[in-house]
Motif scaffolding. Structure first.
Motif, PDB file in Angstrom:
ATOM      1  N   MET A   1      27.792  50.542  42.979  1.00  0.00           N
ATOM      2  CA  MET A   1      28.703  49.828  43.782  1.00  0.00           C
ATOM      3  C   MET A   1      27.606  48.405  43.934  1.00  0.00           C
ATOM      4  N   ASP A   2      28.210  47.275  43.720  1.00  0.00           N
ATOM      5  CA  ASP A   2      27.414  46.142  44.042  1.00  0.00           C
ATOM      6  C   ASP A   2      27.948  45.307  45.260  1.00  0.00           C
ATOM      7  N   ALA A   3      27.257  44.120  45.325  1.00  0.00           N
ATOM      8  CA  ALA A   3      27.574  43.181  46.560  1.00  0.00           C
ATOM      9  C   ALA A   3      29.055  42.714  46.598  1.00  0.00           C
ATOM     10  N   VAL A   4      29.625  42.681  45.154  1.00  0.00           N
ATOM     11  CA  VAL A   4      30.954  42.232  45.104  1.00  0.00           C
ATOM     12  C   VAL A   4      31.931  43.420  45.336  1.00  0.00           C
ATOM     13  N   ASP A   5      31.593  44.651  44.933  1.00  0.00           N
ATOM     14  CA  ASP A   5      32.400  45.765  45.403  1.00  0.00           C
ATOM     15  C   ASP A   5      32.326  45.870  46.833  1.00  0.00           C
ATOM     16  N   ARG A   6      31.227  45.671  47.675  1.00  0.00           N
ATOM     17  CA  ARG A   6      31.124  45.689  49.081  1.00  0.00           C
ATOM     18  C   ARG A   6      32.037  44.866  49.824  1.00  0.00           C
ATOM     19  N   SER A   7      32.120  43.688  49.200  1.00  0.00           N
ATOM     20  CA  SER A   7      32.929  42.653  49.623  1.00  0.00           C
ATOM     21  C   SER A   7      34.351  42.822  49.641  1.00  0.00           C
ATOM     22  N   ILE A   8      34.760  43.395  48.327  1.00  0.00           N
ATOM     23  CA  ILE A   8      36.094  43.769  48.167  1.00  0.00           C
ATOM     24  C   ILE A   8      36.779  44.888  49.146  1.00  0.00           C
ATOM     25  N   LEU A   9      35.772  45.913  49.442  1.00  0.00           N
ATOM     26  CA  LEU A   9      35.839  46.823  50.405  1.00  0.00           C
ATOM     27  C   LEU A   9      36.090  46.331  51.899  1.00  0.00           C
ATOM     28  N   ARG A  10      35.110  45.592  52.235  1.00  0.00           N
ATOM     29  CA  ARG A  10      35.030  44.796  53.530  1.00  0.00           C
ATOM     30  C   ARG A  10      36.240  43.927  53.855  1.00  0.00           C
ATOM     31  N   GLU A  11      36.844  43.201  52.668  1.00  0.00           N
ATOM     32  CA  GLU A  11      38.230  42.565  52.950  1.00  0.00           C
ATOM     33  C   GLU A  11      39.087  43.452  53.180  1.00  0.00           C
ATOM     34  N   LEU A  12      39.272  44.375  52.415  1.00  0.00           N
ATOM     35  CA  LEU A  12      40.516  45.373  52.125  1.00  0.00           C
ATOM     36  C   LEU A  12      40.667  46.205  53.549  1.00  0.00           C
ATOM     37  N   GLN A  13      39.521  46.447  54.082  1.00  0.00           N
ATOM     38  CA  GLN A  13      39.507  47.100  55.383  1.00  0.00           C
ATOM     39  C   GLN A  13      39.934  46.205  56.322  1.00  0.00           C
ATOM     40  N   ARG A  14      39.949  45.083  56.298  1.00  0.00           N
ATOM     41  CA  ARG A  14      40.237  43.983  57.349  1.00  0.00           C
ATOM     42  C   ARG A  14      41.676  43.632  57.139  1.00  0.00           C
ATOM     43  N   ASN A  15      42.099  43.668  55.802  1.00  0.00           N
ATOM     44  CA  ASN A  15      43.549  43.428  55.669  1.00  0.00           C
ATOM     45  C   ASN A  15      43.968  43.907  54.196  1.00  0.00           C
ATOM     46  N   ALA A  16      44.544  45.091  54.142  1.00  0.00           N
ATOM     47  CA  ALA A  16      44.689  45.700  52.796  1.00  0.00           C
ATOM     48  C   ALA A  16      46.188  44.964  52.150  1.00  0.00           C
ATOM     49  N   ARG A  17      47.027  44.396  52.914  1.00  0.00           N
ATOM     50  CA  ARG A  17      48.117  43.805  52.480  1.00  0.00           C
ATOM     51  C   ARG A  17      47.934  42.542  51.937  1.00  0.00           C
ATOM     52  N   MET A  18      46.757  41.782  51.811  1.00  0.00           N
ATOM     53  CA  MET A  18      46.513  40.453  51.045  1.00  0.00           C
ATOM     54  C   MET A  18      46.816  40.861  49.511  1.00  0.00           C
ATOM     55  N   THR A  19      47.434  39.805  49.080  1.00  0.00           N
ATOM     56  CA  THR A  19      47.617  39.730  47.665  1.00  0.00           C
ATOM     57  C   THR A  19      46.227  39.705  46.795  1.00  0.00           C
ATOM     58  N   ASN A  20      46.283  40.325  45.630  1.00  0.00           N
ATOM     59  CA  ASN A  20      45.107  40.352  44.691  1.00  0.00           C
ATOM     60  C   ASN A  20      44.427  39.060  44.651  1.00  0.00           C
ATOM     61  N   ALA A  21      45.269  38.127  44.411  1.00  0.00           N
ATOM     62  CA  ALA A  21      44.726  36.513  44.357  1.00  0.00           C
ATOM     63  C   ALA A  21      44.145  36.171  45.483  1.00  0.00           C
ATOM     64  N   GLU A  22      44.593  36.533  46.544  1.00  0.00           N
ATOM     65  CA  GLU A  22      43.967  36.000  47.877  1.00  0.00           C
ATOM     66  C   GLU A  22      42.534  36.984  48.031  1.00  0.00           C
ATOM     67  N   LEU A  23      42.545  38.343  47.771  1.00  0.00           N
ATOM     68  CA  LEU A  23      41.373  38.975  47.682  1.00  0.00           C
ATOM     69  C   LEU A  23      40.355  38.694  46.797  1.00  0.00           C
ATOM     70  N   ALA A  24      40.804  38.213  45.378  1.00  0.00           N
ATOM     71  CA  ALA A  24      39.828  37.581  44.335  1.00  0.00           C
ATOM     72  C   ALA A  24      39.214  36.457  44.997  1.00  0.00           C
ATOM     73  N   GLN A  25      40.032  35.541  45.500  1.00  0.00           N
ATOM     74  CA  GLN A  25      39.390  34.135  45.897  1.00  0.00           C
ATOM     75  C   GLN A  25      38.421  34.306  47.182  1.00  0.00           C
ATOM     76  N   ARG A  26      38.688  35.332  48.008  1.00  0.00           N
ATOM     77  CA  ARG A  26      37.864  35.612  48.942  1.00  0.00           C
ATOM     78  C   ARG A  26      36.457  36.254  48.469  1.00  0.00           C
ATOM     79  N   VAL A  27      36.602  36.995  47.576  1.00  0.00           N
ATOM     80  CA  VAL A  27      35.247  37.547  46.984  1.00  0.00           C
ATOM     81  C   VAL A  27      34.634  36.855  45.930  1.00  0.00           C
TER      82      VAL A  27
END
Length: 156
Positions: A1-27
């Motif tokens: 698990m790298d920093a990008v994976d951690r960022s993905i997990l952090r963002e999904l913990q905050r809001n798991a309903r965001m679209t994949n496109a929004e998640l991708a942009q955030r990370v």
């Protein structure tokens, strides 16, 4: 698990309903690699599921208490039966086996003090192997569950 994976997990913990496109942009990824990483995190068991965080008070389950339990019998059969019965109680939000004394910590949510008194008297005190039940009433939620710390958060 790298920093990008951690960022993905952090963002999904905050809001798991965001679209994949929004998640991708955030990370900082494009959509396809982001989705592949999310699927891999799910496959690897780092993401166990998704759920809504509900308001206890709005659901009239605002009376919460932490319950500590000391067992008077801790043979394997009794402990297994106790844990099965606790796992089946809908009022028990979370349950933990502890080292030392007390033996268990439960988080319970019910409608009011009368509901808790019934649960205490009719159920908790009658669970297999229970020696002592102690209630710790929640006065105020200071910090709700924020998810698992993944680095980058403030630590003492």
């Amino acid at each position: 698990m790298d920093a990008v994976d951690r960022s993905i997990l952090r963002e999904l913990q905050r809001n798991a309903r965001m679209t994949n496109a929004e998640l991708a942009q955030r990370v900082g990824l494009t959509a396809s690699p982001c989705l592949r990483r999310v699927r891999q995190l799910e496959k690897d068991g780092l993401i166990r599921g998704y759920r809504a965080v509900l308001d206890h008070d709005a659901l009239e389950l605002g009376f919460r208490t932490y319950v500590t339990i000391v067992m008077h019998r801790e043979d394997r059969v009794t402990v297994e039966r106790f844990e099965r019965e606790v796992a089946d109680l809908s009022a028990v939000i979370a349950a933990y086996r502890l080292f030392g004394d007390p033996d268990y910590l439960l988080l319970v949510a019910v409608q009011d003090v009368a509901g808790y008194e019934r649960l205490y008297r009719e159920v908790l005190c009658n669970l297999p192997g229970v020696g002592r039940v102690t209630s710790h009433l929640v006065m105020k939620e200071v910090k709700p569950d924020q998810g698992v710390p993944l680095g980058g958060e403030r630590h003492p």
